[in-house]
Design a protein around this motif. Structure first.
Motif, PDB file in Angstrom:
ATOM      1  N   ASP A  65      -0.826  -5.220  -9.996  1.00 53.63           N
ATOM      2  CA  ASP A  65      -0.723  -4.337  -8.830  1.00 53.63           C
ATOM      3  C   ASP A  65      -1.859  -3.308  -8.825  1.00 53.63           C
ATOM      4  O   ASP A  65      -2.304  -2.865  -7.761  1.00 53.63           O
ATOM      5  CB  ASP A  65       0.607  -3.572  -8.864  1.00 53.63           C
ATOM      6  CG  ASP A  65       1.807  -4.496  -8.877  1.00 53.63           C
ATOM      7  OD1 ASP A  65       1.741  -5.539  -8.214  1.00 53.63           O
ATOM      8  OD2 ASP A  65       2.796  -4.162  -9.550  1.00 53.63           O
ATOM      9  N   LEU A  66      -2.290  -2.894 -10.017  1.00 51.08           N
ATOM     10  CA  LEU A  66      -3.248  -1.807 -10.167  1.00 51.08           C
ATOM     11  C   LEU A  66      -4.119  -2.087 -11.387  1.00 51.08           C
ATOM     12  O   LEU A  66      -3.626  -2.576 -12.403  1.00 51.08           O
ATOM     13  CB  LEU A  66      -2.510  -0.474 -10.350  1.00 51.08           C
ATOM     14  CG  LEU A  66      -3.331   0.774 -10.695  1.00 51.08           C
ATOM     15  CD1 LEU A  66      -4.205   1.169  -9.522  1.00 51.08           C
ATOM     16  CD2 LEU A  66      -2.402   1.933 -11.094  1.00 51.08           C
ATOM     17  N   TYR A 115     -15.790   6.588 -10.071  1.00 47.44           N
ATOM     18  CA  TYR A 115     -14.480   5.990  -9.803  1.00 47.44           C
ATOM     19  C   TYR A 115     -13.500   6.960  -9.145  1.00 47.44           C
ATOM     20  O   TYR A 115     -12.353   6.586  -8.873  1.00 47.44           O
ATOM     21  CB  TYR A 115     -13.885   5.453 -11.107  1.00 47.44           C
ATOM     22  CG  TYR A 115     -14.596   4.207 -11.621  1.00 47.44           C
ATOM     23  CD1 TYR A 115     -14.558   3.021 -10.899  1.00 47.44           C
ATOM     24  CD2 TYR A 115     -15.318   4.229 -12.803  1.00 47.44           C
ATOM     25  CE1 TYR A 115     -15.207   1.885 -11.349  1.00 47.44           C
ATOM     26  CE2 TYR A 115     -15.974   3.091 -13.273  1.00 47.44           C
ATOM     27  CZ  TYR A 115     -15.918   1.921 -12.537  1.00 47.44           C
ATOM     28  OH  TYR A 115     -16.567   0.795 -12.983  1.00 47.44           O
ATOM     29  N   SER A 126      -7.580  -6.305  -6.394  1.00 45.83           N
ATOM     30  CA  SER A 126      -6.502  -5.373  -6.692  1.00 45.83           C
ATOM     31  C   SER A 126      -6.904  -3.988  -6.174  1.00 45.83           C
ATOM     32  O   SER A 126      -7.831  -3.856  -5.391  1.00 45.83           O
ATOM     33  CB  SER A 126      -6.249  -5.347  -8.211  1.00 45.83           C
ATOM     34  OG  SER A 126      -5.133  -4.549  -8.518  1.00 45.83           O
ATOM     35  N   VAL A 127      -6.192  -2.985  -6.629  1.00 47.90           N
ATOM     36  CA  VAL A 127      -6.531  -1.585  -6.367  1.00 47.90           C
ATOM     37  C   VAL A 127      -7.086  -1.008  -7.666  1.00 47.90           C
ATOM     38  O   VAL A 127      -6.498  -1.202  -8.737  1.00 47.90           O
ATOM     39  CB  VAL A 127      -5.303  -0.784  -5.910  1.00 47.90           C
ATOM     40  CG1 VAL A 127      -5.638   0.700  -5.789  1.00 47.90           C
ATOM     41  CG2 VAL A 127      -4.788  -1.337  -4.586  1.00 47.90           C
ATOM     42  N   VAL A 128      -8.224  -0.325  -7.586  1.00 47.42           N
ATOM     43  CA  VAL A 128      -8.895   0.175  -8.777  1.00 47.42           C
ATOM     44  C   VAL A 128      -8.881   1.701  -8.800  1.00 47.42           C
ATOM     45  O   VAL A 128      -9.270   2.346  -7.821  1.00 47.42           O
ATOM     46  CB  VAL A 128     -10.354  -0.337  -8.846  1.00 47.42           C
ATOM     47  CG1 VAL A 128     -11.108   0.331  -9.996  1.00 47.42           C
ATOM     48  CG2 VAL A 128     -10.374  -1.847  -9.012  1.00 47.42           C
ATOM     49  N   TRP A 129      -8.406   2.263  -9.910  1.00 51.87           N
ATOM     50  CA  TRP A 129      -8.471   3.700 -10.143  1.00 51.87           C
ATOM     51  C   TRP A 129      -9.261   3.960 -11.422  1.00 51.87           C
ATOM     52  O   TRP A 129      -9.413   3.080 -12.265  1.00 51.87           O
ATOM     53  CB  TRP A 129      -7.069   4.294 -10.353  1.00 51.87           C
ATOM     54  CG  TRP A 129      -6.175   4.294  -9.160  1.00 51.87           C
ATOM     55  CD1 TRP A 129      -6.471   3.934  -7.881  1.00 51.87           C
ATOM     56  CD2 TRP A 129      -4.783   4.670  -9.155  1.00 51.87           C
ATOM     57  NE1 TRP A 129      -5.366   4.060  -7.074  1.00 51.87           N
ATOM     58  CE2 TRP A 129      -4.321   4.516  -7.826  1.00 51.87           C
ATOM     59  CE3 TRP A 129      -3.909   5.120 -10.126  1.00 51.87           C
ATOM     60  CZ2 TRP A 129      -3.017   4.795  -7.453  1.00 51.87           C
ATOM     61  CZ3 TRP A 129      -2.600   5.401  -9.767  1.00 51.87           C
ATOM     62  CH2 TRP A 129      -2.148   5.242  -8.453  1.00 51.87           C
ATOM     63  N   VAL A 187     -12.022  -4.954  -8.088  1.00 52.94           N
ATOM     64  CA  VAL A 187     -12.227  -4.326  -6.773  1.00 52.94           C
ATOM     65  C   VAL A 187     -11.868  -5.297  -5.650  1.00 52.94           C
ATOM     66  O   VAL A 187     -11.292  -4.907  -4.623  1.00 52.94           O
ATOM     67  CB  VAL A 187     -13.681  -3.838  -6.642  1.00 52.94           C
ATOM     68  CG1 VAL A 187     -13.984  -3.413  -5.215  1.00 52.94           C
ATOM     69  CG2 VAL A 187     -13.941  -2.680  -7.611  1.00 52.94           C
ATOM     70  N   LEU A 235       1.879   2.290  -3.640  1.00 51.34           N
ATOM     71  CA  LEU A 235       0.804   2.956  -4.362  1.00 51.34           C
ATOM     72  C   LEU A 235       0.536   4.344  -3.792  1.00 51.34           C
ATOM     73  O   LEU A 235       0.273   5.286  -4.531  1.00 51.34           O
ATOM     74  CB  LEU A 235      -0.472   2.110  -4.314  1.00 51.34           C
ATOM     75  CG  LEU A 235      -0.471   0.864  -5.208  1.00 51.34           C
ATOM     76  CD1 LEU A 235      -1.716   0.039  -4.960  1.00 51.34           C
ATOM     77  CD2 LEU A 235      -0.377   1.253  -6.672  1.00 51.34           C
ATOM     78  N   GLU A 281      -8.388   9.919 -11.462  1.00 56.30           N
ATOM     79  CA  GLU A 281      -7.446   9.780 -10.346  1.00 56.30           C
ATOM     80  C   GLU A 281      -6.010   9.716 -10.860  1.00 56.30           C
ATOM     81  O   GLU A 281      -5.113  10.382 -10.319  1.00 56.30           O
ATOM     82  CB  GLU A 281      -7.756   8.536  -9.517  1.00 56.30           C
ATOM     83  CG  GLU A 281      -6.727   8.325  -8.413  1.00 56.30           C
ATOM     84  CD  GLU A 281      -7.093   7.264  -7.398  1.00 56.30           C
ATOM     85  OE1 GLU A 281      -6.334   7.097  -6.433  1.00 56.30           O
ATOM     86  OE2 GLU A 281      -8.150   6.620  -7.566  1.00 56.30           O
ATOM     87  N   ALA A 314       0.836  -1.200   0.000  1.00 55.55           N
ATOM     88  CA  ALA A 314       0.000   0.000   0.000  1.00 55.55           C
ATOM     89  C   ALA A 314       0.868   1.247   0.000  1.00 55.55           C
ATOM     90  O   ALA A 314       0.506   2.274  -0.581  1.00 55.55           O
ATOM     91  CB  ALA A 314      -0.924  -0.016   1.216  1.00 55.55           C
TER      92      ALA A 314
END
Length: 508
Positions: free
Chosen positions: A85-86, A193, A107-110, A104, A6, A114, A3
């Motif tokens: 990772d993303l 988002y 992973s990490v969602v952008w 979601v 990121l 963003e 974390a």
């Protein structure tokens, strides 16, 4: 992926971008801009899309991104194996999409906004990265975005309209010459988002939600979710949250927003403005918000005559001008620049655009009225109307619109593959109004038949109004395609016996 890594990605120049394993979902203009940006940052990028133009796929190969063609209504096996990772999600994909849900959970969602906010400092013209002015609303976003940009430019600033207006924000932040201010149109999809906390949360200089009416309910899942997404535009605003005094929902959004201390609420109104607002006094657009003695005086921004000359004098266009003026004034744009921008402005194509006048009948293209709220503004601008309506309603109810305007129209011409909602609404609320249906299934024939039907019932003094209140994709490539075909059919029908533009110089 930790974390912390990121969280460290808060600048174009952060080291953590290099080697970052990223999946991009979708390959439209936004998806490609995301992939291009991340590759330039040194990340390892794989793009997933069910389909994509061949030239876009070739360009991905050129820039060094992988492409996996796979339907996204199920989770691609390659994505599960990648375990990125993303994941950056294109705004067209709804939150209930199975691949988005997997992202979601795993992973990490952008979203693209963003990412753009995090790397906005690539090119800096002044002491800090260019500030953002953010604009949303059910209707009027594009016109207001263009007006606001024109006002900044009239003040001598290098400004740009971007975001949902068609130019990805990521393309703008990578412009080698940079900008003084970004005017960012945000769709409800992009706002969904967008985070409201952390380094990826946008901090706008000024912001507005122009209005709210139900739209895109099939994407968001409910009216409440749609409104919650729109309300994000006000979060963390620095100088001014601009709201519509005739739309209580926008005022409530401002009241509930978590903003920077000292940020002001500024209303725009079609009537006489209260202290702290902008509005209209007789034939003058006035600012009582950004003047030292706002309780006893006002600054003149423009006149109704200026709006008439620019094609901006209809009630909904006037409100767009006022909202744009409030945003520009929040950033210290002088009244003279605002007036100059209004005087030089021309509304976008397919937004209550005059097509032709012949034999006392006026033909108007408002193909951009893709939902009932937009069609309401259009229908309210004309007296006696032959209304061309129909298309994809996106889960939105057309009943209220027909109940309000249906009994007073001369006739209705129904297009679209799903006509039942319109036909049933007219049967309930306006059974005496003539209803003509376009039976043609071939796209090339839809508008010629609609125009012939409209011409058969229109009388001198009437306006034939294309205000579909629905999306276009059941029969046309886009709302612009629908509008172009309407204008072409009108001119073909009139055979040159008209006063009006032929559409040949339309901007793309």
């Amino acid at each position: 992926m930790s974390a912390d890594r990121l969280a460290s990605l808060d600048s174009w120049y952060a080291e953590g971008w290099k080697g970052l394993d990223v999946a991009v979902l979708g390959l439209g203009a936004t998806g490609f801009s995301v992939a291009d940006t991340l590759v330039e940052l040194g990340s390892a990028v794989t793009v997933y899309s069910s389909d994509a133009p061949a030239d876009s796929v070739e360009l991905l190969d050129v820039i060094g991104a992988r492409f996996v063609q796979a339907p996204l209504d199920t989770v691609p096996a390659a994505l599960e194996a990648q375990a990125p990772d993303l994941v950056v999600v294109s705004p067209g994909l709804p939150p209930h999409n199975p691949t988005v849900r997997w992202a979601v959970a795993n992973s990490v969602v952008w979203g693209d906004i963003e990412l753009a906010w995090r790397v906005r400092d690539k090119v800096v013209r002044g002491p800090i990265a260019a500030p953002w002015v953010t604009i949303t609303g059910t209707n009027g976003k594009t016109t207001t975005t263009q007006l606001t940009t024109a006002m900044f430019e009239a003040a001598g600033l290098r400004a740009v309209s971007c975001g949902n207006i068609g130019v990805p924000v990521l393309d703008v932040v990578r412009d080698p010459d940079g900008f003084d201010v970004l005017v960012v149109e945000l769709s409800s999809h992009q706002l969904h988002y967008m985070p409201t906390t952390g380094d990826g949360a946008v901090v706008p200089l000024a912001s507005t939600c122009l209005n709210i009416a139900d739209d895109h309910l099939e994407w968001h899942g409910s009216a409440e979710a749609y409104r919650a997404a729109k309300a994000k535009v006000y979060e963390r605003t620095v100088l001014a949250c601009v709201y519509n005094t005739t739309d209580d929902a926008t005022r409530h959004m401002v009241e509930e927003a978590d903003v920077v201390e000292g940020c002001r609420a500024v209303g725009f109104t079609p009537g006489i403005p209260a202290p702290g607002d902008v509005g209209v006094v007789e034939d003058v657009l006035c600012d009582r918000a950004f003047t030292d003695d706002r309780r006893n005086s006002a600054l003149e921004l423009a006149t109704v005559a200026d709006l008439e000359a620019a094609g901006l004098a209809s009630p909904h266009m006037t409100m767009n001008v006022l909202a744009a003026a409030a945003l520009a004034r929040a950033a210290s744009v002088e009244p003279a620049a605002i007036r100059a921008a209004v005087q030089g402005f021309r509304a976008d194509h397919h937004r209550t655009e005059h097509v032709a006048t012949a034999d006392g009948i006026t033909w108007v293209d408002d193909s951009k009225a893709t939902n009932p709220h937009a069609a309401t503004a259009s229908l309210a601008s004309f007296d006696t109307v032959v209304w061309i309506v129909g298309g994809l309603f996106k889960g939105v109810d057309v009943d209220g619109l027909v109940a309000r305007f249906g009994p007073d129209v001369r006739a209705v011409v129904v297009i679209g593959t799903d006509r039942t909602p319109v036909l049933e609404a007219f049967a309930r609320h306006a059974p005496g109004v003539p209803v003509l249906q376009v039976e043609a299934a071939d796209t090339d024939q839809v508008m010629p038949e609609a125009v012939r039907h409209a011409a058969s019932v229109a009388r001198p003094g009437d306006t034939v109004l294309l205000a579909p209140a629905a999306a276009s994709f059941d029969q046309f490539g886009s709302y612009a395609d629908r509008g172009r075909r309407f204008a072409a059919a009108v001119h073909e029908h009139l055979g040159g016996n008209a006063d009006g533009d032929d559409g040949s110089s339309e901007r793309q």
